[in-house]
Scaffold this motif. Structure first.
Motif, mmCIF file in Angstrom:
data_model
loop_
_atom_site.group_PDB
_atom_site.id
_atom_site.type_symbol
_atom_site.label_atom_id
_atom_site.label_comp_id
_atom_site.label_asym_id
_atom_site.label_seq_id
_atom_site.Cartn_x
_atom_site.Cartn_y
_atom_site.Cartn_z
ATOM 1 N N VAL A 35 -2.002 -4.703 -1.210
ATOM 2 C CA VAL A 35 -2.190 -3.358 -1.141
ATOM 3 C C VAL A 35 -1.061 -2.323 -1.093
ATOM 4 O O VAL A 35 -0.999 -1.312 -1.731
ATOM 5 N N GLY A 36 0.090 -2.748 -0.346
ATOM 6 C CA GLY A 36 1.218 -1.938 -0.466
ATOM 7 C C GLY A 36 1.686 -1.753 -1.675
ATOM 8 O O GLY A 36 2.063 -0.709 -2.100
ATOM 9 N N ALA A 39 -0.534 0.574 -3.770
ATOM 10 C CA ALA A 39 -0.473 1.939 -3.461
ATOM 11 C C ALA A 39 0.950 2.459 -4.060
ATOM 12 O O ALA A 39 0.837 3.721 -4.676
ATOM 13 N N ARG A 40 1.820 1.757 -3.775
ATOM 14 C CA ARG A 40 3.434 2.371 -4.540
ATOM 15 C C ARG A 40 3.261 2.566 -5.904
ATOM 16 O O ARG A 40 3.517 3.375 -6.642
ATOM 17 N N ASN A 45 -0.601 7.177 -1.100
ATOM 18 C CA ASN A 45 -0.178 6.448 0.174
ATOM 19 C C ASN A 45 -1.169 5.140 0.522
ATOM 20 O O ASN A 45 -2.413 5.281 0.095
ATOM 21 N N ARG A 46 -1.017 4.276 1.259
ATOM 22 C CA ARG A 46 -1.607 3.307 1.657
ATOM 23 C C ARG A 46 -2.984 3.876 2.429
ATOM 24 O O ARG A 46 -4.158 3.098 1.947
ATOM 25 N N TYR A 50 -7.088 2.935 1.315
ATOM 26 C CA TYR A 50 -8.008 2.650 2.260
ATOM 27 C C TYR A 50 -9.116 3.546 2.500
ATOM 28 O O TYR A 50 -10.255 3.242 2.776
#
Length: 131
Positions: A35-36, A39-40, A45-46, A50
């Motif tokens: 997920v990180g 997002a990047r 943002n994470r 979410y």
């Protein structure tokens, strides 16, 4: 902020997340994507990720549902198909997949997760049986 602006922002964010996810699956394989990283790559943002999805599995489910709805819209109303209509239906299916090869390719390729391929296979079997 108007509802339309929020809807456009949401659509842009989801599109960026899906595109980032597909690129990462193509590069690393489904199992390695986090997920990180999504997002990047999507430049969110994470917490934003979410806000839209529980995890990468929920993201894949959402992609499948979105793609299925788009395909069904292209196919038109359900009903008994004549043999000639079946050919047109399959042509529409393959055209749809070809137009979205940027998403289908990574998820169905050797780096994709088996869930998406299995669900698409089931969907195709249902489509074939409807005629």
């Amino acid at each position: 902020m108007s509802q339309t602006t929020g809807d456009l922002r949401t659509a842009r964010t989801r599109k960026a997340i899906v595109e980032a996810f597909a690129a990462l699956v193509r590069e690393q394989g489904f199992d390695q994507v986090t997920v990180g990283e999504i997002a990047r790559r999507a430049m969110v943002n994470r917490a934003t990720f979410y806000r839209h999805y529980r995890d990468k599995y929920h993201l894949v489910e959402d992609i499948f549902e979105h793609m299925t709805r788009a395909l069904l819209a292209e196919l038109g109303p359900p009903g008994a198909l004549h043999p000639a209509d079946r050919i047109a239906t399959w042509a529409t299916l393959f055209t749809h997949i070809g137009r979205r090869a940027d998403i289908y390719g990574p998820l169905l390729g050797s780096h994709g997760g088996p869930w998406f391929a299995a669900r698409l296979r089931e969907h195709c079997v249902e489509l074939a049986a409807s005629g």
